[in-house]
Design a protein around this motif. Structure first.
Motif, PDB file in Angstrom:
ATOM      1  N   TYR A 250       0.850  -1.185   0.000  1.00 11.34           N
ATOM      2  CA  TYR A 250       0.000   0.000   0.000  1.00 11.34           C
ATOM      3  C   TYR A 250       0.888   1.239   0.000  1.00 11.34           C
ATOM      4  O   TYR A 250       1.843   1.320   0.776  1.00 11.34           O
ATOM      5  N   PRO A 251       0.579   2.228  -0.837  1.00  5.38           N
ATOM      6  CA  PRO A 251       1.425   3.427  -0.881  1.00  5.38           C
ATOM      7  C   PRO A 251       1.177   4.413   0.251  1.00  5.38           C
ATOM      8  O   PRO A 251       1.962   5.343   0.446  1.00  5.38           O
ATOM      9  N   ALA A 252       0.081   4.258   0.990  1.00  4.12           N
ATOM     10  CA  ALA A 252      -0.277   5.202   2.050  1.00  4.12           C
ATOM     11  C   ALA A 252      -0.830   4.433   3.247  1.00  4.12           C
ATOM     12  O   ALA A 252      -1.177   3.256   3.133  1.00  4.12           O
ATOM     13  N   PRO A 253      -0.926   5.061   4.415  1.00  6.56           N
ATOM     14  CA  PRO A 253      -1.502   4.382   5.583  1.00  6.56           C
ATOM     15  C   PRO A 253      -2.938   3.926   5.331  1.00  6.56           C
ATOM     16  O   PRO A 253      -3.701   4.607   4.643  1.00  6.56           O
ATOM     17  N   VAL A 254      -3.288   2.767   5.896  1.00  4.86           N
ATOM     18  CA  VAL A 254      -4.654   2.246   5.771  1.00  4.86           C
ATOM     19  C   VAL A 254      -5.387   2.599   7.064  1.00  4.86           C
ATOM     20  O   VAL A 254      -5.497   1.788   7.977  1.00  4.86           O
ATOM     21  N   ARG A 255      -5.879   3.831   7.106  1.00  7.97           N
ATOM     22  CA  ARG A 255      -6.573   4.308   8.303  1.00  7.97           C
ATOM     23  C   ARG A 255      -8.057   3.972   8.276  1.00  7.97           C
ATOM     24  O   ARG A 255      -8.777   4.242   9.252  1.00  7.97           O
ATOM     25  N   SER A 256      -8.538   3.411   7.164  1.00  9.44           N
ATOM     26  CA  SER A 256      -9.964   3.146   7.032  1.00  9.44           C
ATOM     27  C   SER A 256     -10.167   1.855   6.260  1.00  9.44           C
ATOM     28  O   SER A 256      -9.551   1.635   5.203  1.00  9.44           O
ATOM     29  N   LEU A 257     -11.009   0.971   6.796  1.00 10.59           N
ATOM     30  CA  LEU A 257     -11.402  -0.250   6.100  1.00 10.59           C
ATOM     31  C   LEU A 257     -12.794  -0.653   6.571  1.00 10.59           C
ATOM     32  O   LEU A 257     -13.255  -0.264   7.630  1.00 10.59           O
ATOM     33  N   ALA A 258     -13.481  -1.438   5.737  1.00  9.80           N
ATOM     34  CA  ALA A 258     -14.860  -1.818   6.048  1.00  9.80           C
ATOM     35  C   ALA A 258     -15.202  -3.108   5.329  1.00  9.80           C
ATOM     36  O   ALA A 258     -14.793  -3.317   4.180  1.00  9.80           O
ATOM     37  N   TRP A 259     -15.963  -3.968   5.980  1.00 14.40           N
ATOM     38  CA  TRP A 259     -16.462  -5.184   5.352  1.00 14.40           C
ATOM     39  C   TRP A 259     -17.757  -4.878   4.611  1.00 14.40           C
ATOM     40  O   TRP A 259     -18.573  -4.066   5.066  1.00 14.40           O
ATOM     41  N   SER A 260     -17.940  -5.526   3.480  1.00 16.93           N
ATOM     42  CA  SER A 260     -19.219  -5.428   2.785  1.00 16.93           C
ATOM     43  C   SER A 260     -20.312  -6.045   3.647  1.00 16.93           C
ATOM     44  O   SER A 260     -20.047  -6.828   4.569  1.00 16.93           O
TER      45      SER A 260
END
Length: 376
Positions: A250-260
């Motif tokens: 990933y090129p940037a921080p993953v500060r947000s994620l969500a499950w469908s």
């Protein structure tokens, strides 16, 4: 001074209610009834906006009798000012929804306070002995978890007279209750620990590695746990065994994620397009799955994502201020807001799917209505 953001006759201006505040938005959340949104600001204040609208977008839609095309009329009245509460100076409060109506905040003095949608304050519990950095609420059970600056997690359980304290190692980056409220995941530098909170409080598992945790999410069926990191991308653990997968590119921080809503895909930010991982391509051998094309790639990173509560749609906020809604697995996207000042790095979808709330690092706080006609 706070002021309303002028967006003229753009789609964002027609669908949304926006307030330009004088501090970055650090967090936001809908209350459980979808009656209000609370915005925690970086200056230590809290702003609250009610969802009920005197001029809803759905009521301003007109259909031409000549060609059947729909249009949205602009507002005729100014918006009411947003409710703004001063809590502390120069440090954002921890924020969560709590109960059917309202919110709980935790501050640097260790105090927990409940807020109504109208902004009334009531002490929630006895003050803790350290600044509160993160809160999580279990909707199913009413439990509240509080991370403190002295590396403890305080669990306030409904019906229990005394709070419980969990000792963890390392600074706490994220908390997340399982959907049934019977497990609590605590992401620290080094590991994610799973705690059984149903009856006898005990540590169940320790998941490693975990580096600079930024976001944490359970799958709807509780079979998997996803971790977003400031560096090193994401990690996903299947909890029915020891199987895990790391997706570090990933090129940037993953500060947000969500499950469908189905739990079959994981949606993440942290790249120059929306990244959606299909779990049916993960066969336990650790091989890298192929992400599903969702929306279009660009030159700005995706800072925040939110999954539709029922359908395979995702909303995404970008570093350049753009806001879109895209269908999972398809390149088509609805641009609700074009590029604008400030990154949209906070986003949430209401549980009734009728609204999206966003916040920017330049103090833009908005509630966007999504009439059903947009998705026909």
């Amino acid at each position: 001074m706070d002021r309303m953001e002028a967006e003229d006759l753009s789609l964002f201006g027609l669908l949304g209610r926006s307030w330009q505040l004088d501090a970055p938005i650090a967090d936001l959340v809908f209350d459980q009834s979808d009656g209000a949104v609370a915005f925690a600001l970086a200056d230590g204040s809290v702003a609250i906006a009610k969802i009920k609208d005197r001029e809803p977008a759905s009521g301003r839609i007109r259909v031409s009798v000549e060609d059947g095309r729909s249009s949205i009329l602009p507002r005729s009245k100014p918006l009411p000012p947003i409710v703004r509460l001063s809590v502390q100076n120069d440090l954002p409060v921890a924020l969560t929804a709590y109960g059917k109506h309202g919110f709980v905040i935790g501050d640097s003095s260790g105090a927990l306070t409940s807020l109504t949608p109208g902004g009334e304050r009531t002490p929630f519990a006895r003050p803790l002995n350290a600044p509160i950095t993160t809160l999580a609420h279990a909707v199913a059970t009413g439990d509240l978890a509080c991370a403190t600056a002295d590396r403890k997690v305080v669990l306030i359980r409904r019906g229990q007279p005394e709070p419980a304290r969990l000792e963890v190692e390392g600074s706490i980056g994220a908390l997340a209750f399982s959907p049934d409220g019977n497990q609590l995941a605590v992401a620290c530098e080094g590991s994610v620990t799973l705690w059984d909170t149903a009856k006898h409080l005990e540590k169940r598992r320790e998941l490693t590695p975990c580096e600079q945790p930024a976001s944490l999410a359970w799958s709807p069926d509780q079979s998997a746990l996803a971790l977003g990191q400031q560096k090193g991308g994401i990690r996903i653990w299947r909890l029915d065994g020891t199987d895990a997968i790391s997706l570090a590119d990933y090129p940037a921080p993953v500060r947000s994620l969500a499950w469908s809503a189905s739990g079959e895909q994981l949606v993440t930010g942290g790249a120059f397009r929306i990244i959606v991982w299909p779990l049916d391509q993960w066969h336990g051998n650790g091989l890298h799955p192929t992400s599903l094309t969702t929306g279009r790639p660009g030159l700005a990173t995706v800072e925040a994502v939110a999954a539709h509560p029922a359908h395979p749609l995702t909303a995404a906020g970008y570093e350049n201020g753009m806001l879109i809604v895209a269908q999972v697995g398809r390149p088509d996207e609805l641009v609700i807001r074009a590029e604008g000042r400030g990154a949209i790095d906070k986003i949430a979808w209401s549980t009734n799917a009728g609204f999206i709330a966003i916040g920017s690092d330049q103090g833009l706080a908005s509630i966007v209505e999504l009439p059903q006609q947009l998705f026909k």
